[in-house]
Design a protein around this motif. Structure first.
Motif, PDB file in Angstrom:
ATOM      1  N   ASN A  37       0.875  -1.162   0.000  1.00  0.00           N
ATOM      2  CA  ASN A  37       0.000   0.000   0.000  1.00  0.00           C
ATOM      3  C   ASN A  37       0.917   1.218   0.000  1.00  0.00           C
ATOM      4  O   ASN A  37       1.572   1.511   1.003  1.00  0.00           O
ATOM      5  N   GLN A  38       1.003   1.902  -1.113  1.00  0.00           N
ATOM      6  CA  GLN A  38       1.947   3.004  -1.278  1.00  0.00           C
ATOM      7  C   GLN A  38       1.539   4.249  -0.479  1.00  0.00           C
ATOM      8  O   GLN A  38       2.350   5.156  -0.314  1.00  0.00           O
ATOM      9  N   GLU A  39       0.324   4.247   0.021  1.00  0.00           N
ATOM     10  CA  GLU A  39      -0.139   5.381   0.817  1.00  0.00           C
ATOM     11  C   GLU A  39       0.239   5.209   2.297  1.00  0.00           C
ATOM     12  O   GLU A  39       0.662   6.155   2.949  1.00  0.00           O
ATOM     13  N   THR A  40       0.088   3.997   2.821  1.00  0.00           N
ATOM     14  CA  THR A  40       0.359   3.734   4.238  1.00  0.00           C
ATOM     15  C   THR A  40       1.691   3.020   4.459  1.00  0.00           C
ATOM     16  O   THR A  40       2.109   2.850   5.598  1.00  0.00           O
ATOM     17  N   ASN A  41       2.296   2.553   3.385  1.00  0.00           N
ATOM     18  CA  ASN A  41       3.540   1.777   3.396  1.00  0.00           C
ATOM     19  C   ASN A  41       3.359   0.388   4.018  1.00  0.00           C
ATOM     20  O   ASN A  41       4.335  -0.273   4.361  1.00  0.00           O
ATOM     21  N   GLU A  42       2.126  -0.062   4.158  1.00  0.00           N
ATOM     22  CA  GLU A  42       1.858  -1.418   4.633  1.00  0.00           C
ATOM     23  C   GLU A  42       2.290  -2.404   3.552  1.00  0.00           C
ATOM     24  O   GLU A  42       2.039  -2.192   2.362  1.00  0.00           O
ATOM     25  N   MET A  43       2.944  -3.493   3.968  1.00  0.00           N
ATOM     26  CA  MET A  43       3.396  -4.516   3.030  1.00  0.00           C
ATOM     27  C   MET A  43       3.011  -5.896   3.541  1.00  0.00           C
ATOM     28  O   MET A  43       2.893  -6.112   4.749  1.00  0.00           O
ATOM     29  N   PHE A  44       2.820  -6.807   2.616  1.00  0.00           N
ATOM     30  CA  PHE A  44       2.515  -8.195   2.953  1.00  0.00           C
ATOM     31  C   PHE A  44       3.090  -9.073   1.850  1.00  0.00           C
ATOM     32  O   PHE A  44       2.980  -8.749   0.675  1.00  0.00           O
ATOM     33  N   ASP A  45       3.713 -10.177   2.243  1.00  0.00           N
ATOM     34  CA  ASP A  45       4.148 -11.146   1.241  1.00  0.00           C
ATOM     35  C   ASP A  45       3.936 -12.547   1.783  1.00  0.00           C
ATOM     36  O   ASP A  45       3.859 -12.767   2.992  1.00  0.00           O
ATOM     37  N   CYS A  46       3.765 -13.477   0.873  1.00  0.00           N
ATOM     38  CA  CYS A  46       3.560 -14.858   1.257  1.00  0.00           C
ATOM     39  C   CYS A  46       3.870 -15.754   0.064  1.00  0.00           C
ATOM     40  O   CYS A  46       4.038 -15.284  -1.059  1.00  0.00           O
ATOM     41  N   GLU A  47       3.955 -17.034   0.340  1.00  0.00           N
ATOM     42  CA  GLU A  47       4.152 -18.037  -0.702  1.00  0.00           C
ATOM     43  C   GLU A  47       3.040 -19.067  -0.582  1.00  0.00           C
ATOM     44  O   GLU A  47       2.520 -19.310   0.502  1.00  0.00           O
ATOM     45  N   TYR A  48       2.698 -19.651  -1.709  1.00  0.00           N
ATOM     46  CA  TYR A  48       1.800 -20.797  -1.679  1.00  0.00           C
ATOM     47  C   TYR A  48       2.089 -21.672  -2.879  1.00  0.00           C
ATOM     48  O   TYR A  48       2.770 -21.263  -3.820  1.00  0.00           O
ATOM     49  N   GLN A  49       1.591 -22.880  -2.824  1.00  0.00           N
ATOM     50  CA  GLN A  49       1.829 -23.863  -3.872  1.00  0.00           C
ATOM     51  C   GLN A  49       0.610 -23.898  -4.786  1.00  0.00           C
ATOM     52  O   GLN A  49      -0.530 -23.827  -4.309  1.00  0.00           O
ATOM     53  N   GLY A  72      -2.457 -25.009  -6.568  1.00  0.00           N
ATOM     54  CA  GLY A  72      -3.424 -26.015  -6.159  1.00  0.00           C
ATOM     55  C   GLY A  72      -3.888 -25.849  -4.720  1.00  0.00           C
ATOM     56  O   GLY A  72      -4.916 -26.397  -4.335  1.00  0.00           O
ATOM     57  N   GLU A  73      -3.137 -25.092  -3.904  1.00  0.00           N
ATOM     58  CA  GLU A  73      -3.552 -24.814  -2.533  1.00  0.00           C
ATOM     59  C   GLU A  73      -4.589 -23.691  -2.538  1.00  0.00           C
ATOM     60  O   GLU A  73      -4.738 -22.972  -3.519  1.00  0.00           O
ATOM     61  N   ASP A  74      -5.256 -23.512  -1.399  1.00  0.00           N
ATOM     62  CA  ASP A  74      -6.182 -22.388  -1.260  1.00  0.00           C
ATOM     63  C   ASP A  74      -5.406 -21.083  -1.371  1.00  0.00           C
ATOM     64  O   ASP A  74      -4.304 -20.954  -0.836  1.00  0.00           O
ATOM     65  N   PHE A  75      -5.994 -20.132  -2.068  1.00  0.00           N
ATOM     66  CA  PHE A  75      -5.371 -18.820  -2.223  1.00  0.00           C
ATOM     67  C   PHE A  75      -5.312 -18.163  -0.853  1.00  0.00           C
ATOM     68  O   PHE A  75      -6.299 -18.184  -0.102  1.00  0.00           O
ATOM     69  N   PRO A  76      -4.179 -17.565  -0.480  1.00  0.00           N
ATOM     70  CA  PRO A  76      -4.038 -16.967   0.850  1.00  0.00           C
ATOM     71  C   PRO A  76      -5.108 -15.914   1.146  1.00  0.00           C
ATOM     72  O   PRO A  76      -5.272 -14.947   0.397  1.00  0.00           O
ATOM     73  N   ALA A  77      -5.816 -16.096   2.246  1.00  0.00           N
ATOM     74  CA  ALA A  77      -6.954 -15.239   2.599  1.00  0.00           C
ATOM     75  C   ALA A  77      -6.550 -13.781   2.805  1.00  0.00           C
ATOM     76  O   ALA A  77      -7.267 -12.872   2.384  1.00  0.00           O
ATOM     77  N   GLU A  78      -5.419 -13.540   3.453  1.00  0.00           N
ATOM     78  CA  GLU A  78      -5.013 -12.157   3.708  1.00  0.00           C
ATOM     79  C   GLU A  78      -4.716 -11.426   2.405  1.00  0.00           C
ATOM     80  O   GLU A  78      -5.110 -10.270   2.219  1.00  0.00           O
ATOM     81  N   PHE A  79      -4.060 -12.106   1.457  1.00  0.00           N
ATOM     82  CA  PHE A  79      -3.775 -11.470   0.167  1.00  0.00           C
ATOM     83  C   PHE A  79      -5.081 -11.218  -0.579  1.00  0.00           C
ATOM     84  O   PHE A  79      -5.264 -10.167  -1.187  1.00  0.00           O
ATOM     85  N   ARG A  80      -6.009 -12.178  -0.499  1.00  0.00           N
ATOM     86  CA  ARG A  80      -7.318 -12.012  -1.149  1.00  0.00           C
ATOM     87  C   ARG A  80      -8.031 -10.767  -0.600  1.00  0.00           C
ATOM     88  O   ARG A  80      -8.652 -10.023  -1.354  1.00  0.00           O
ATOM     89  N   SER A  81      -7.900 -10.518   0.707  1.00  0.00           N
ATOM     90  CA  SER A  81      -8.573  -9.357   1.288  1.00  0.00           C
ATOM     91  C   SER A  81      -8.005  -8.051   0.727  1.00  0.00           C
ATOM     92  O   SER A  81      -8.749  -7.097   0.491  1.00  0.00           O
ATOM     93  N   TYR A  82      -6.683  -7.994   0.501  1.00  0.00           N
ATOM     94  CA  TYR A  82      -6.095  -6.797  -0.111  1.00  0.00           C
ATOM     95  C   TYR A  82      -6.606  -6.612  -1.543  1.00  0.00           C
ATOM     96  O   TYR A  82      -6.884  -5.493  -1.972  1.00  0.00           O
ATOM     97  N   LEU A  83      -6.731  -7.702  -2.284  1.00  0.00           N
ATOM     98  CA  LEU A  83      -7.273  -7.625  -3.650  1.00  0.00           C
ATOM     99  C   LEU A  83      -8.712  -7.108  -3.632  1.00  0.00           C
ATOM    100  O   LEU A  83      -9.100  -6.289  -4.467  1.00  0.00           O
ATOM    101  N   GLU A  84      -9.498  -7.581  -2.681  1.00  0.00           N
ATOM    102  CA  GLU A  84     -10.894  -7.145  -2.590  1.00  0.00           C
ATOM    103  C   GLU A  84     -10.996  -5.662  -2.260  1.00  0.00           C
ATOM    104  O   GLU A  84     -11.830  -4.955  -2.823  1.00  0.00           O
ATOM    105  N   ILE A  85     -10.144  -5.182  -1.361  1.00  0.00           N
ATOM    106  CA  ILE A  85     -10.136  -3.748  -1.031  1.00  0.00           C
ATOM    107  C   ILE A  85      -9.824  -2.920  -2.270  1.00  0.00           C
ATOM    108  O   ILE A  85     -10.514  -1.950  -2.589  1.00  0.00           O
ATOM    109  N   ALA A  86      -8.777  -3.306  -3.005  1.00  0.00           N
ATOM    110  CA  ALA A  86      -8.399  -2.571  -4.221  1.00  0.00           C
ATOM    111  C   ALA A  86      -9.504  -2.644  -5.264  1.00  0.00           C
ATOM    112  O   ALA A  86      -9.815  -1.645  -5.927  1.00  0.00           O
ATOM    113  N   HIS A  87     -10.106  -3.818  -5.411  1.00  0.00           N
ATOM    114  CA  HIS A  87     -11.182  -3.986  -6.386  1.00  0.00           C
ATOM    115  C   HIS A  87     -12.371  -3.094  -6.042  1.00  0.00           C
ATOM    116  O   HIS A  87     -12.935  -2.427  -6.916  1.00  0.00           O
TER     117      HIS A  87
END
Length: 78
Positions: A41-53, A55-70
């Motif tokens: 988030n370039q406004e607040t400088n909040e950052m998040f990163d993660c890895e997944y494989q 076929g696994e469930d998409f990471p929920a926290e990353f999905r929430s950031y996508l939903e906010i932007a959307h």
């Protein structure tokens, strides 16, 4: 729906990048099937990163950031 990403390929890694307002997203897809995600988030400088494989469930926290932007993208449209 998100806009089309900027894409590139380096050393067998496929990179997708999106900039939606002050939200920056990256997705790196490796040939072994693991995926690295990054959010900034370039406004607040909040950052998040993660890895997944693949076929696994998409990471929920990353999905929430996508939903906010959307949702912000939808509000900005006439």
């Amino acid at each position: 729906m998100l806009p089309n990403p900027r894409t590139g390929e380096v050393d067998d890694i496929t990179l997708h990048c999106w900039d939606i307002g002050h939200h920056h997203f990256e997705q790196e897809i490796f040939t072994d099937g693991h995926i690295e995600l990054f959010y900034w988030n370039q406004e607040t400088n909040e950052m998040f990163d993660c890895e997944y494989q693949s076929g696994e469930d998409f990471p929920a926290e990353f999905r929430s950031y996508l939903e906010i932007a959307h949702n912000e993208l939808l509000k900005a449209q006439p």
